[in-house]
Design a protein around this motif. Structure first.
Motif, short mmCIF file in Angstrom:
data_model
loop_
_atom_site.label_atom_id
_atom_site.label_comp_id
_atom_site.label_asym_id
_atom_site.label_seq_id
_atom_site.Cartn_x
_atom_site.Cartn_y
_atom_site.Cartn_z
N LEU A 69 0.96 -1.20 -0.26
CA LEU A 69 -0.07 0.05 0.04
C LEU A 69 1.04 1.21 0.05
O LEU A 69 1.55 1.32 1.01
CB LEU A 69 -0.85 0.03 1.40
N ALA A 70 1.19 1.90 -1.09
CA ALA A 70 2.06 2.79 -1.32
C ALA A 70 1.67 4.13 -1.91
O ALA A 70 0.45 4.14 -2.19
CB ALA A 70 3.07 2.18 -2.11
N GLY A 71 2.30 5.28 -1.76
CA GLY A 71 1.96 6.29 -2.20
C GLY A 71 2.81 7.14 -3.20
O GLY A 71 4.17 7.14 -2.88
N ILE A 72 2.42 8.17 -3.77
CA ILE A 72 3.28 9.15 -4.33
C ILE A 72 2.67 10.45 -4.14
O ILE A 72 1.54 10.75 -4.07
CB ILE A 72 3.12 9.10 -6.12
N ILE A 73 3.87 11.47 -3.44
CA ILE A 73 3.34 12.54 -3.19
C ILE A 73 4.39 13.57 -3.68
O ILE A 73 5.33 13.17 -4.51
CB ILE A 73 3.78 12.65 -1.52
N GLY A 74 3.95 14.92 -3.65
CA GLY A 74 5.01 16.03 -4.28
C GLY A 74 4.15 17.08 -4.39
O GLY A 74 2.80 16.90 -4.58
N GLY A 78 8.86 16.56 -12.23
CA GLY A 78 8.52 15.39 -12.97
C GLY A 78 9.64 14.30 -12.67
O GLY A 78 9.84 13.24 -13.29
N ALA A 79 10.51 14.44 -11.74
CA ALA A 79 11.58 13.64 -11.41
C ALA A 79 11.32 12.84 -9.99
O ALA A 79 10.52 13.39 -8.98
CB ALA A 79 13.27 14.20 -11.20
N VAL A 80 11.66 11.65 -9.93
CA VAL A 80 11.67 11.05 -8.41
C VAL A 80 12.69 11.35 -7.66
O VAL A 80 13.78 11.08 -8.15
CB VAL A 80 11.33 9.61 -8.55
N ILE A 81 12.37 12.25 -6.67
CA ILE A 81 13.49 12.79 -5.76
C ILE A 81 13.84 11.70 -4.51
O ILE A 81 14.92 11.92 -3.91
CB ILE A 81 13.43 14.18 -5.59
N ALA A 82 12.84 11.08 -3.92
CA ALA A 82 13.19 10.09 -3.06
C ALA A 82 12.09 9.13 -2.84
O ALA A 82 11.34 9.09 -3.68
CB ALA A 82 12.88 10.91 -1.67
N ASN A 83 12.69 7.90 -2.18
CA ASN A 83 11.82 6.74 -2.32
C ASN A 83 12.13 6.17 -0.80
O ASN A 83 13.29 6.04 -0.40
CB ASN A 83 12.25 5.96 -3.21
N GLY A 84 11.31 5.46 -0.24
CA GLY A 84 11.45 4.89 1.00
C GLY A 84 10.29 4.70 1.99
O GLY A 84 9.12 5.15 1.56
N GLU A 109 5.37 2.70 1.72
CA GLU A 109 6.34 3.11 1.12
C GLU A 109 5.70 4.23 0.21
O GLU A 109 4.72 4.54 0.00
CB GLU A 109 6.70 2.06 0.22
N LEU A 110 6.66 5.16 0.04
CA LEU A 110 6.58 6.53 -0.65
C LEU A 110 7.51 6.77 -1.75
O LEU A 110 8.38 6.42 -1.52
CB LEU A 110 6.40 7.77 0.50
#
Lengths: 293, 257
Positions: free
Chosen positions: B36-41, B233-239, B226-227
């Motif tokens: 169960l993950a998310g995209i934020i920004g 437009g770029a993925v700057i962090a993940n974890g 997980e996020l």
């Protein structure tokens, strides 16, 4: 029944068959098409020329009309159904005009603008009624299964419909072909209900009148489309309105409908067996209650 | 169960441009099955574009997207739905010509195995499959708490209920991966709480992978395992949420520098 009334009913029935096709296409799927009359012309000429040139019986001519309509519909649909809806409407208008002009141009075979004479008026009211009922059942089945839901979804929001898993183009093409069959059958019947057909019988006004009927009755309601079809075909006949006034009246109806009842006369309402049962039961209870009181 | 911990979705170096605007720029996402993950920004970071790329609304100009180890780049949205990805929209897109029940039934019956011809002829098989679908519809409506609203037209539903209906409709196409585009947008705090419970419940009960876009930080931090953080437009962090919250790049993106 007087022969006049019979013939009025025959023409009404034929018109209703064409209305069913338009209901599927414009009502449920939201595809405004001026091409229905083109398929009527194909059906009419296939049956008429089949008889006068080759001596084929009506049934065979009708089937040939269906096959030609499906083939033509496949080509026209494939080319036009990827267009946006307004361009699709224009393209189908072009299609029906092309059909008309092809019929005029190849005069040695089609009789040109002189038309085709000598068709036996062998279509009877029971035959029209049976074909209409079959069409009605098909249309009703279409509406209550996934086909109807998919059509309404596409009409409402094409992108969301696609994202929910509908192959939009394929579905539109299937509906277009089914409505072409309805048009073609109506055309074949029309040819054999008169002694004579000519290209101008298949003027685009005829498509317009189908559009008006579906719009007036309610694009969501099969009951509405059929009732409007009955009313708008029968009334002018019975009241002896001239054909020249029909378009004026239709235009007036469209404007009034748009202002006061944009969802059409019947909106989303459908007649159903259960509703009628409930109504009769309630009536019975009410009269029983009155009897006691 | 096969490949329990495997990756269900690969987004590899995906770029999307609209004219001169780069909406997504060489983004990478590897989503494990069952997450169960998310995209934020921040606004305009390319999150919704990412969803449109995954669901096939857009085709990326560069890069590849794979779902269950199968390339889906360039496939149409309906094909992708049939493979097992379903989604909701940021600006609710329900079918207004269909009532609540039929909105869900449309998605549930799309895969019903009867043909066009069988349907118009009304063969017994058609009605049998229609009845089977009907019970599924009730199940999904119940799952999001919309039982009793079957006959209502979607435009007459309160906003929060429309959001739930969109989720029920997306679930009805039986996805393995559910994409939720700002499911809490426009909801009041009570409704957000309720929605969080529903999402958690769906995740557990249906055993599916969920990827959501969200602006409600409380919600994201509390339900996501997980996020991914996107900016320009770029993925700057993940974890996991905690580590992402401390990431200097993320703080810079959100607070400015």
């Amino acid at each position: 029944m007087s022969s006049y009334l019979t013939s009025v009913l025959i023409f009404t029935g034929i018109n209703l068959i064409a209305v069913l096709g338009m209901f599927l296409l414009m009502g449920l799927t939201g595809l405004l098409s001026f091409g229905q009359v083109g398929f009527m012309a194909i059906g009419a000429y296939a049956a008429a020329l089949g008889y006068t040139k080759f001596g084929l019986p009506f049934g065979i001519g009708l089937l040939i009309g269906i096959v030609i309509s499906l083939l033509v519909g496949l080509v026209i649909g494939t080319v036009t159904l990827k267009l946006k809806n307004d361009y699709f409407a224009l393209a189908t208008y072009g299609f029906s005009e092309v059909i008309k002009n092809v019929l005029i141009y190849f005069s040695s075979f089609t009789g040109g603008s002189m038309g085709v004479f000598g068709i036996p008026a062998s279509v009877t009211l029971p035959l029209v009624a049976v074909i209409f009922l079959v069409g009605l059942v098909i249309t009703r089945n279409f509406k209550v299964t996934k086909l109807g839901r998919n059509s309404l979804a596409i009409r409402n929001d094409e992108l969301a419909a696609q994202v929910m898993g509908i192959n939009v183009f394929k579905h539109k093409l299937s509906v277009f072909l089914l409505s072409a069959v309805f048009g073609s059958v109506a055309g074949s019947l029309l040819a054999f209900a008169t002694y004579y057909i000519e290209p101008n019988l298949f003027d685009w006004n005829r498509s317009i009148s189908l559009i008006v009927i579906v719009f007036f009755g309610g694009i969501n309601s099969l009951t509405g489309a059929v009732t409007a079809g009955l009313a708008l075909t029968l009334l002018p006949e019975v009241l002896h309105f001239g054909a020249e006034w029909r378009m004026v009246i239709y235009t007036f109806i469209i404007i009034v409908t748009m202002i006061f009842r944009p969802t059409g006369l019947f909106g989303r309402w459908e007649i159903s067996g259960r509703q009628m049962m409930d109504w009769f039961r309630n009536r019975g209870q009410r009269s029983a209650a009155r009897g006691r009181g | 169960m096969k490949n329990e911990q495997g990756t269900i979705l690969h987004v590899d170096n995906v770029t999307m441009r609209f004219g001169g605007v780069v909406a997504v720029n060489g983004a990478n996402i590897r989503l494990r099955r069952g997450r169960l993950a998310g995209i934020i920004g921040p606004n305009g970071a390319g999150k919704t574009t990412m969803f449109n790329l995954i669901s096939g609304v857009y085709t990326p100009v560069e890069g590849e997207i794979r779902f269950k180890d199968q390339a889906i780049t360039g496939k149409s949205p309906d094909e992708i739905t049939h493979l097992g990805i379903s989604r909701t929209f940021q600006n609710i897109r329900l079918f207004e010509g269909l009532n609540v029940y039929d909105n869900v039934k449309m998605a549930a019956s799309c895969r019903s195995e009867y043909s066009f011809l069988e349907a118009i002829l009304g063969l017994p098989k058609v009605w049998k499959l229609e009845r089977e679908v009907a019970s599924e519809v009730e199940y999904y409506l119940d799952l999001v708490g919309l039982s009793g609203y079957e006959k209502v037209w979607p435009e007459n539903l309160a906003y929060g209920l429309q959001r739930k209906l969109e989720i029920a409709r997306a679930l009805a196409s039986k996805p393995e991966l559910l994409l939720l585009d700002e499911p809490a947008a426009g909801l009041n705090p009570t409704e957000v709480q309720e929605l969080m419970e529903i999402i958690r419940h769906i995740h557990k009960e249906l055993d599916i992978t969920i990827l959501l876009i969200e602006h409600h930080m409380d919600m994201v931090m509390s339900i996501c395992e997980e996020l991914w953080v996107m900016n320009f437009g770029a993925v700057i962090a993940n974890g996991d949420p905690e580590s992402v919250q401390q990431d200097p790049e993320v703080l810079k993106a959100y607070l400015g520098s």
